[in-house]
Scaffold this active site. Structure first.
Site, PDB file in Angstrom:
ATOM      1  N   GLN A 106      -2.752   2.987   9.800  1.00  0.00           N
ATOM      2  CA  GLN A 106      -1.449   3.058   9.128  1.00  0.00           C
ATOM      3  C   GLN A 106      -0.457   3.902   9.933  1.00  0.00           C
ATOM      4  O   GLN A 106       0.747   3.664   9.884  1.00  0.00           O
ATOM      5  CB  GLN A 106      -1.603   3.663   7.720  1.00  0.00           C
ATOM      6  CG  GLN A 106      -2.267   2.756   6.700  1.00  0.00           C
ATOM      7  CD  GLN A 106      -3.761   2.946   6.639  1.00  0.00           C
ATOM      8  OE1 GLN A 106      -4.393   3.337   7.619  1.00  0.00           O
ATOM      9  NE2 GLN A 106      -4.363   2.665   5.499  1.00  0.00           N
TER      10      GLN A 106
ATOM     11  N   ASN B 208      -5.792  12.324  -0.176  1.00  0.00           N
ATOM     12  CA  ASN B 208      -4.899  11.515   0.668  1.00  0.00           C
ATOM     13  C   ASN B 208      -5.775  10.779   1.678  1.00  0.00           C
ATOM     14  O   ASN B 208      -7.005  10.962   1.703  1.00  0.00           O
ATOM     15  CB  ASN B 208      -3.837  12.393   1.352  1.00  0.00           C
ATOM     16  CG  ASN B 208      -2.750  11.557   2.029  1.00  0.00           C
ATOM     17  OD1 ASN B 208      -2.190  10.656   1.415  1.00  0.00           O
ATOM     18  ND2 ASN B 208      -2.457  11.846   3.286  1.00  0.00           N
ATOM     19  N   LYS B 209      -5.157   9.979   2.496  1.00  0.00           N
ATOM     20  CA  LYS B 209      -5.883   9.146   3.453  1.00  0.00           C
ATOM     21  C   LYS B 209      -6.969   9.915   4.203  1.00  0.00           C
ATOM     22  O   LYS B 209      -6.768  11.072   4.585  1.00  0.00           O
ATOM     23  CB  LYS B 209      -4.855   8.551   4.431  1.00  0.00           C
ATOM     24  CG  LYS B 209      -5.389   7.689   5.544  1.00  0.00           C
ATOM     25  CD  LYS B 209      -6.288   6.566   5.075  1.00  0.00           C
ATOM     26  CE  LYS B 209      -5.683   5.683   4.005  1.00  0.00           C
ATOM     27  NZ  LYS B 209      -6.692   4.842   3.316  1.00  0.00           N
TER      28      LYS B 209
ATOM     29  N   ARG C 227       0.843  -1.187   0.000  1.00  0.00           N
ATOM     30  CA  ARG C 227       0.000   0.000   0.000  1.00  0.00           C
ATOM     31  C   ARG C 227       0.885   1.245   0.000  1.00  0.00           C
ATOM     32  O   ARG C 227       2.102   1.156   0.153  1.00  0.00           O
ATOM     33  CB  ARG C 227      -0.953  -0.009   1.216  1.00  0.00           C
ATOM     34  CG  ARG C 227      -0.178  -0.286   2.489  1.00  0.00           C
ATOM     35  CD  ARG C 227      -0.555   0.480   3.681  1.00  0.00           C
ATOM     36  NE  ARG C 227      -0.525   1.888   3.499  1.00  0.00           N
ATOM     37  CZ  ARG C 227       0.583   2.645   3.607  1.00  0.00           C
ATOM     38  NH1 ARG C 227       1.771   2.111   3.847  1.00  0.00           N
ATOM     39  NH2 ARG C 227       0.512   3.941   3.461  1.00  0.00           N
ATOM     40  N   GLY C 228       0.207   2.404  -0.169  1.00  0.00           N
ATOM     41  CA  GLY C 228       0.943   3.650  -0.385  1.00  0.00           C
ATOM     42  C   GLY C 228       1.051   3.822  -1.891  1.00  0.00           C
ATOM     43  O   GLY C 228       1.423   2.872  -2.605  1.00  0.00           O
ATOM     44  N   ALA C 229       0.730   5.031  -2.360  1.00  0.00           N
ATOM     45  CA  ALA C 229       0.565   5.230  -3.808  1.00  0.00           C
ATOM     46  C   ALA C 229       1.774   4.765  -4.645  1.00  0.00           C
ATOM     47  O   ALA C 229       1.602   3.999  -5.604  1.00  0.00           O
ATOM     48  CB  ALA C 229       0.229   6.693  -4.071  1.00  0.00           C
TER      49      ALA C 229
ATOM     50  N   ASP D 110      -2.334  10.705  -2.788  1.00  0.00           N
ATOM     51  CA  ASP D 110      -2.693   9.640  -3.732  1.00  0.00           C
ATOM     52  C   ASP D 110      -3.044  10.180  -5.111  1.00  0.00           C
ATOM     53  O   ASP D 110      -2.959   9.459  -6.104  1.00  0.00           O
ATOM     54  CB  ASP D 110      -3.850   8.817  -3.176  1.00  0.00           C
ATOM     55  CG  ASP D 110      -3.353   7.965  -2.014  1.00  0.00           C
ATOM     56  OD1 ASP D 110      -3.234   8.496  -0.901  1.00  0.00           O
ATOM     57  OD2 ASP D 110      -3.024   6.793  -2.249  1.00  0.00           O
TER      58      ASP D 110
END
Ligand code: MRU
Length: 360
Positions: A205, A256-257, A53-55, A246
């Site tokens: 996260q 973003n998150k 995960r993470g763009a 993202d």
């Protein structure tokens, strides 16, 4: 002593080029388990379930997955290979919708395939070119993150308190991270930052990943619940907010998150600079504003059931579980890319860095 950013790698191709190896991020911080992904289906599942995960890391994983799909397609002509690549590209593109790096990486592989097909019809050579391109994406990401870190560090002072949300660290990228890159680079130069990591509900996260990777690296990190950001800011403990992203729209609105936009609103209230660290692979000029960004909605059990086992809410309660939100560009102090630091008005700067990327 080697720093943990030299040791931990979130996603790589194995030595034989037959499989992708990922650090399973759903098991952190208690277990450090590497998983071998042998097929595009394995890669899809790992992205969907946030094992990788993470763009930027999602983009790298998807590129490797598309290469594996082409390699395993059994195509005997370049036309068959091209068709098979198209199918695996669409398939991997359906794993998660918000981080544009996923689509960017798949498009980049397709472009390379089309270019190579003008020079050769040899299926083996075409597959080798896809592997080379996927590897290039990972290696370039290291450089990009290091450069973002250097630019971001120029905005910070030794001893600063830095608040971050979610995880935009080394495990979300090839190396260094985006928002955490200046923290690692600053540590090498004795900056002694004090980091506040939002826990980042619902999937934690911040608690499981950011607090883990920073403390493993010997960085001063304090974990706070998401609803504590305001008090920490009001007490003068935070001199800058650094977050990843993202997808950045043409006007600077940034996805973003979930929870990031609330942090930006708080930062504006307390007069704290709010910095977005954005590789150009995360900029999507086809989205005019944040309203054009597709926000992923995830399963209700993520917010109703602790680790999918113990109920935390009444059965059948109505839920809404958006995984990302959009921060209005007017709340962002600067967008830090590998091509430089952009200040408002962002539209012109974003266009200019994307022109530079295309001209490369
Ligand atoms: O759902 P996740 O964990 O993939 O969300 C990740 C984020 O929101 C990160 O901040 C973003 O992808 C940037 S990672 C350098």
């Amino acid at each position: 002593m080697k720093n943990m950013i030299d040791i931990v790698q979130s996603v790589i191709l194995n030595e034989t080029g037959e499989a992708v190896v990922i650090l399973d991020q759903t098991l952190l911080p208690t277990q450090k388990v590497y998983q071998t992904l042998k097929t595009p289906e394995d890669v899809w599942e790992a992205i969907y379930h946030l094992k990788v995960r993470g763009a930027p890391a999602i983009g790298i994983a998807a590129a490797y997955g598309a290469y594996l799909g082409a390699k395993q397609s059994g195509a005997s002509t370049s036309a068959e290979l091209y068709a098979a690549f198209g199918r695996v590209k669409d398939y991997l593109g359906s794993s998660r919708p918000t981080a544009v790096n996923l689509f960017w990486a798949l498009e980049r592989l397709e472009k390379r395939l089309v270019t190579e097909m003008k020079a050769t019809a040899d299926v083996g050579q075409l597959v080798a070119a896809l592997k080379e391109e996927a590897e290039a994406i990972r290696l370039e990401d290291e450089q990009v993150c290091e450069t973002i870190g250097t630019y971001a560090l120029s905005l910070l002072k030794p001893g600063d308190g830095i608040l971050t949300h979610c995880n935009a660290g080394t495990i979300a990228t090839a190396k260094y991270g985006t928002a955490l890159a200046p923290i690692y680079l600053g540590q090498q130069q004795g900056y002694q930052f004090k980091v506040y990591a939002d826990e980042t509900r619902p999937l934690l996260q911040g608690a499981r990943l950011t607090a883990w990777e920073l403390s493993e690296a010997g960085i001063d990190v304090t974990l706070i619940c998401d609803n504590m950001a305001s008090i920490v800011m009001s007490e003068g403990k935070v001199q800058a907010v650094l977050v990843g992203c993202d997808r950045v729209a043409a006007n600077g609105d940034t996805a973003n998150k979930i929870g990031t936009s609330g942090v930006a609103i708080l930062a504006q209230h307390y007069g704290i600079p709010f910095y977005v660290c954005a590789p150009t692979s995360t900029i999507d000029l086809s989205c005019q504003t944040g309203k054009d960004i597709v926000i992923e909605e995830r399963d209700a059990t993520e917010i109703t059931t602790k680790w999918y086992e113990e109920p935390m809410a009444p059965a059948n309660v109505k839920t809404y579980n958006p995984a990302f939100d959009v921060t209005d560009h007017r709340l962002i102090t600067a967008i830090i890319t590998e091509k430089g630091i952009l200040r408002p008005d962002f539209a012109e700067g974003l266009q200019s860095v994307m022109n530079q990327s295309e001209a490369k």
